[in-house]
Enzyme design. Sequence first.
Site, PDB file in Angstrom:
ATOM      1  N   SER A  44       6.317 -72.877 -16.440  1.00  0.00           N
ATOM      2  CA  SER A  44       6.368 -74.196 -17.083  1.00  0.00           C
ATOM      3  C   SER A  44       5.080 -74.986 -16.878  1.00  0.00           C
ATOM      4  O   SER A  44       4.848 -75.990 -17.540  1.00  0.00           O
ATOM      5  CB  SER A  44       7.552 -74.996 -16.547  1.00  0.00           C
ATOM      6  OG  SER A  44       7.408 -75.198 -15.153  1.00  0.00           O
ATOM      7  N   CYS A  45       4.256 -74.539 -15.950  1.00  0.00           N
ATOM      8  CA  CYS A  45       2.976 -75.210 -15.715  1.00  0.00           C
ATOM      9  C   CYS A  45       2.049 -74.998 -16.909  1.00  0.00           C
ATOM     10  O   CYS A  45       2.289 -74.137 -17.759  1.00  0.00           O
ATOM     11  CB  CYS A  45       2.295 -74.645 -14.472  1.00  0.00           C
ATOM     12  SG  CYS A  45       3.151 -74.997 -12.938  1.00  0.00           S
TER      13      CYS A  45
END
Lengths: 176, 129
Positions: free
Chosen positions: A27-28
Amino acid sequence: MRRVAIVQGEYHVVYQPGVVISTLLGSCVAACLQDPVARVGGMNHFLLGEPGADVPVNPADMQRYGVHAMELLINDLMKRGAQRSRLRGHLYGGANIVAGLGGIGTKNGQFARNFMRTEGIALDHCDLGGTQARKVEFMPYEGRVRATLVQDQPLPPVERPRPAPVAQPTGELELF
Amino acid sequence: MPAASAIKVMVVDDQTSMRAMIRRALQDLGFKDIRDKAGPVEALAAIKADRVHLIISDYNMPDMDGLQFLEAVRQDPVIGKTVFIMLTGSADKEIVQKAAALGVNNYVVKPFAPAALKEKIERVFGELV
């Protein structure tokens, strides 16, 4: 060829040929920025866009936030001869791999796009969203980027920013 | 105790997103009169035309850096006593010492949490209400 791996909260700047910066994203988001004239570039890897107003954050964790991670990367690029107006960028990551996290990957991607637009940095390529992890490899001097989807490779654990301690030594100069 | 709402602030940073983040942090602290500029040259002109109580300025800016900006402010007979808080990078201790010699009131190391900004402002103005 030299390889440099970065993780969340880190960035790296390169101005020599033959250096690959790599990272693994869920998700980064990672921003790859390059000045094609100065042939200097770098990549960061941030966890969240910016801290909420009422969220106490340990100062040591602040560069996991995009607003600071982007500034650190841009400042370092400028120190090494890049000009802000010549910067070109690629964005990767922002996947929603784990259900129930409130679309955190989507929010990170939105932050990154908004940042590039707000700061007037040309966005050459954007590979954000989806539900799979990505491995990103960036050769800043050459201006080459490769992103591949990763299915079965375990992601590094997501370390949430820790709550701010009541008091901690900062190593700052005590002048005042 | 000073009221934050009565303090006029000028935020100077070449990064739009950082100015916006500082503005939000100041608003959360109760500041109402917040102006911002992308560089010291525009900021100096604006402050001379309409004075502020507090300048919060980045160090690392392309045309004039934070130390040059601080020096220009301190040398001005009208705005020379304006409270000046500088935002520096974590490895900039030499810059902090130079800023102290030039009369900076305080400094905040980037990346910073909003609470750190509050603390540094309060060390100059006292506890804000």
